[in-house]
Write a protein that holds these residues in place. Structure first.
Motif, PDB file in Angstrom:
ATOM      1  N   ASN A 222     -11.807   9.494 -13.849  1.00 16.90           N
ATOM      2  CA  ASN A 222     -11.228  10.250 -12.738  1.00 16.90           C
ATOM      3  C   ASN A 222     -10.028  11.077 -13.168  1.00 16.90           C
ATOM      4  N   LEU A 223      -9.337  10.598 -14.233  1.00 24.17           N
ATOM      5  CA  LEU A 223      -8.169  11.335 -14.715  1.00 24.17           C
ATOM      6  C   LEU A 223      -8.570  12.425 -15.699  1.00 24.17           C
TER       7      LEU A 223
ATOM      8  N   ILE B  48      -1.342   4.938  -0.685  1.00 29.56           N
ATOM      9  CA  ILE B  48      -2.488   4.752   0.203  1.00 29.56           C
ATOM     10  C   ILE B  48      -2.003   4.887   1.637  1.00 29.56           C
TER      11      ILE B  48
ATOM     12  N   MET C 248      -5.686   3.246 -17.032  1.00 30.83           N
ATOM     13  CA  MET C 248      -5.124   4.505 -16.538  1.00 30.83           C
ATOM     14  C   MET C 248      -3.701   4.700 -17.031  1.00 30.83           C
TER      15      MET C 248
ATOM     16  N   ASN D 293       1.521   2.892  -3.610  1.00 29.07           N
ATOM     17  CA  ASN D 293       0.410   3.569  -4.275  1.00 29.07           C
ATOM     18  C   ASN D 293      -0.032   4.789  -3.465  1.00 29.07           C
TER      19      ASN D 293
ATOM     20  N   GLN E 249     -13.773  -4.245  -5.389  1.00 28.69           N
ATOM     21  CA  GLN E 249     -13.032  -3.205  -6.103  1.00 28.69           C
ATOM     22  C   GLN E 249     -13.628  -2.908  -7.463  1.00 28.69           C
TER      23      GLN E 249
ATOM     24  N   GLY F  38     -11.469   4.621 -13.952  1.00 29.18           N
ATOM     25  CA  GLY F  38     -10.168   5.249 -13.736  1.00 29.18           C
ATOM     26  C   GLY F  38      -9.920   6.422 -14.685  1.00 29.18           C
TER      27      GLY F  38
ATOM     28  N   LYS G 237       0.815  -1.211   0.000  1.00 29.20           N
ATOM     29  CA  LYS G 237       0.000   0.000   0.000  1.00 29.20           C
ATOM     30  C   LYS G 237       0.852   1.266   0.000  1.00 29.20           C
TER      31      LYS G 237
ATOM     32  N   TRP H 226      -1.742  12.039  -6.622  1.00 27.71           N
ATOM     33  CA  TRP H 226      -2.496  11.580  -7.798  1.00 27.71           C
ATOM     34  C   TRP H 226      -1.576  11.127  -8.910  1.00 27.71           C
TER      35      TRP H 226
ATOM     36  N   PHE I  13      -6.500  -5.295  -5.854  1.00 25.76           N
ATOM     37  CA  PHE I  13      -6.615  -5.827  -4.497  1.00 25.76           C
ATOM     38  C   PHE I  13      -7.088  -7.272  -4.498  1.00 25.76           C
TER      39      PHE I  13
ATOM     40  N   GLY J 221      -9.083  -2.383 -15.510  1.00 26.30           N
ATOM     41  CA  GLY J 221      -9.449  -1.082 -14.958  1.00 26.30           C
ATOM     42  C   GLY J 221      -8.227  -0.266 -14.583  1.00 26.30           C
TER      43      GLY J 221
ATOM     44  N   ARG K 113      -0.486   7.652  -7.943  1.00 25.59           N
ATOM     45  CA  ARG K 113      -1.533   6.637  -8.124  1.00 25.59           C
ATOM     46  C   ARG K 113      -1.799   6.353  -9.591  1.00 25.59           C
ATOM     47  N   GLN K 114      -1.542   7.331 -10.445  1.00 25.66           N
ATOM     48  CA  GLN K 114      -1.703   7.080 -11.872  1.00 25.66           C
ATOM     49  C   GLN K 114      -0.551   6.217 -12.377  1.00 25.66           C
TER      50      GLN K 114
ATOM     51  N   MET L  63      -3.137  -0.360  -8.713  1.00 30.44           N
ATOM     52  CA  MET L  63      -3.173  -1.381  -7.672  1.00 30.44           C
ATOM     53  C   MET L  63      -4.392  -2.278  -7.852  1.00 30.44           C
TER      54      MET L  63
END
Lengths: 285, 269
Positions: free
Chosen positions: A116-117, A62, A164, A60, A100, A113, A57, A84, A94, A160, A87-88, A92
């Motif tokens: 969100n970008l 988190i 990204m 990323n 998820q 994804g 974690k 951000w 899970f 997913g 994370r891009q 990750m």
């Protein structure tokens, strides 16, 4: 430059007893340093509670380390401005596939994804198509995730992340809840991305069979890296592996036992084919 | 047994109503409800009935399917009718001891029943032709003016669509927990209501715990995929096309028609 570089990464959390009182600190990750290059396939192995997921974690953003530092693509993860981008760059996946998947259709989930970008609509569709094709799930794009098998759901999760356009994908025990067939599907998809797209893969697992394709293996126990090397080097140390609570693949174990009984077999036999070759050599003598 | 419940009763078909922008359908439903309440004479109800008939034919949903939704309100319908028939004062048509039926009572009961039936059928045509996802998207778009007064419109819409996504998963989980508890001797089919309520505790507690755990996981997965609230593009943006503008025009014309009928023609009661 390394894609991911962690230096003496430490993560501590305060433990509470049943009444909510503090009762000491736990060091889940204790001074882990490792480097990942673009295109690497890294496996991180450890028994339950060894701290491997907590460490994952950090890659990323988190979680951020209490001490030490984690750099992803040259950016420090503990800087809130970088979150951000980090994370891009490292996607990750899970453990639990049901928890998820956000979309109600496979394609909508893969599009989540990029949405969100703030990717433009046309390009989202393009990316969704590419990603689903890369994991072999394009035929299911209009299906509801509830109708898919575990292995298929995890491949959708990988798609997913892939949409990204990450440089690295961290898979945090992606196969723990799957049947053997699903496990194979997921590992095959991850390997294909590594081979074809040159995306770095960091696979966190406790199944030894899954790490034989990695080019570097780290064994974590009690939050520390206790062994590292190529799969061959690692599997040669069967007794040490047993000590940290890991199961060696049966083929390797059999070869190891035969060797310790005096047969002239090489160290770290990873596949059945290798063992057969080795045994043939022995019988020729 | 729990698997049989279907929520959001979308009926897939290839019709004009299915293709219509969901925003038009929500606005249309609101206008239709307004028409029902504007109507106060036979012509007003005829207009509403005609509009409903046209919508049913256009939706290509089997009539049997549409009226299935009526079963849920039949009880409510009966109570409304009975109370209105017996308790409205006015010109007495029939009397037996304390029970009397009046002309006004029959009239009001009849119009009430028609209104209720039209209301349910009209709104269920919307849910039958629109996927839950489209509905939440449309609600978000229609409510977006409220963002100006700091209402979390996007967040509410996101919550709704995630709730819809998790309904089948939680159903399955309920089923699993129920079987696990039954294997340990729990009974869920007692006749007594108190026993039944008590037997739900070992079902609900694990269900809630697991729902919170799932919520935690999901939030982490969403953050890992760079979700940060409102500022995002759309994979399937809502876009009006000519048929949507035409539908809006038709809707407003019908509404104006209903108002004209009310103003120009005498009321029934």
């Amino acid at each position: 430059m390394e894609l991911i570089k962690t230096k003496d990464c430490v993560y501590e959390y305060v433990k509470h007893d049943a009444d909510g009182n503090e009762c000491g600190k736990v060091r889940a990750v204790d001074g882990v340093s490792l480097d990942v290059e673009q295109g690497d396939f890294i496996a991180i192995l450890g028994a339950n509670g060894s701290g491997k997921s907590t460490f994952a974690k950090h890659l990323n953003a988190i979680l951020v380390p209490n001490e030490g530092s984690v750099y992803v693509d040259g950016k420090l993860t503990s800087d809130p401005d970088n979150v951000w981008d980090v994370r891009q760059c490292t996607g990750m996946v899970f453990q639990n596939p049901d928890n998820q998947i956000i979309g109600q259709l496979v394609e909508e989930d893969v599009g989540f994804g990029p949405e969100n970008l703030c990717v433009p609509t046309n390009e989202i569709w393009q990316r969704v198509e590419e990603s689903l094709k890369a994991v072999g799930m394009y035929a299911y794009r209009k299906k509801s995730p509830a109708k898919l098998s575990g292995g298929q759901k995890q491949r959708v999760s990988i798609a997913g992340v892939l949409a990204m356009h990450p440089k690295c994908i961290v898979l945090d025990e992606p196969t723990a809840m799957l049947d053997p067939k699903g496990r194979k599907e997921v590992i095959r998809a991850a390997r294909a991305l590594n081979d074809v797209e040159n995306i770095s893969i960091i696979l966190i697992t406790h199944y030894m069979e899954e790490v034989i394709y990695a080019n570097k293996v780290f064994i974590i126990d009690n939050g520390k890296v206790v062994m590292q090397g190529t799969p061959k080097e690692i599997f040669a140390r069967v007794d040490e592996l047993k000590q940290v609570g890991l199961e060696v693949p049966q083929v390797t174990l059999l070869a190891h036992e035969l060797k310790s009984r005096g047969l002239n077999i090489a160290d770290a036999v990873l596949t059945e084919a290798e063992l057969i070759e080795e045994l043939k050599k022995c019988s020729n003598l | 047994m729990l698997r049989d419940i279907t929520l959001g009763q979308y009926y897939p078909a290839d019709s004009l109503l299915h293709k219509l922008d969901p925003r038009v359908k929500i606005v249309g439903t609101i206008i239709y409800i307004a028409i029902l309440f504007v109507a106060d004479n036979v012509w007003g109800y005829l207009l509403a009935a005609m509009a409903l008939g046209v919508m049913i034919v256009m939706s290509k949903v089997p009539v049997r399917f549409i009226f299935k939704g009526m079963r849920a309100i039949i009880f409510l319908l009966m109570i409304t009718v009975v109370f209105n028939v017996f308790l409205t004062p006015g010109r007495v048509l029939f009397q037996w001891k304390a029970i009397k039926i009046t002309y006004e009572g029959l009239l009001i009961a009849g119009t009430m029943a028609i209104r209720l039936i039209f209301l349910i059928v009209g709104t269920s045509i919307m849910t039958l032709t629109t996927t839950p996802n489209q509905l939440t998207d449309a609600l978000e778009a229609l409510m977006s003016p409220f963002k100006k007064i700091k209402l979390p419109v996007h967040e509410v819409a996101m919550m709704m669509s995630i709730a819809l996504r998790f309904i089948p998963i939680l159903m399955e989980e309920t089923d699993k927990i129920m079987k696990a508890q039954m294997a340990r001797g729990a009974g869920f089919d007692s006749k007594r209501l108190t026993d039944r309520a008590k037997s739900l505790i070992p079902l609900l507690v694990p269900l809630f715990v697991s729902a919170f755990r799932r919520a935690n996981d999901l939030a982490m997965a969403m953050e890992a995929r760079c979700y940060r609230g409102g500022e995002r593009t759309r994979m399937k943006p809502l876009q009006y096309c000519s048929r949507d503008y035409m539908s809006y025009a038709v809707l407003w014309i019908v509404l104006i028609g209903a108002i004209v009928i009310r103003v120009l023609l005498p009321a029934m009661v």
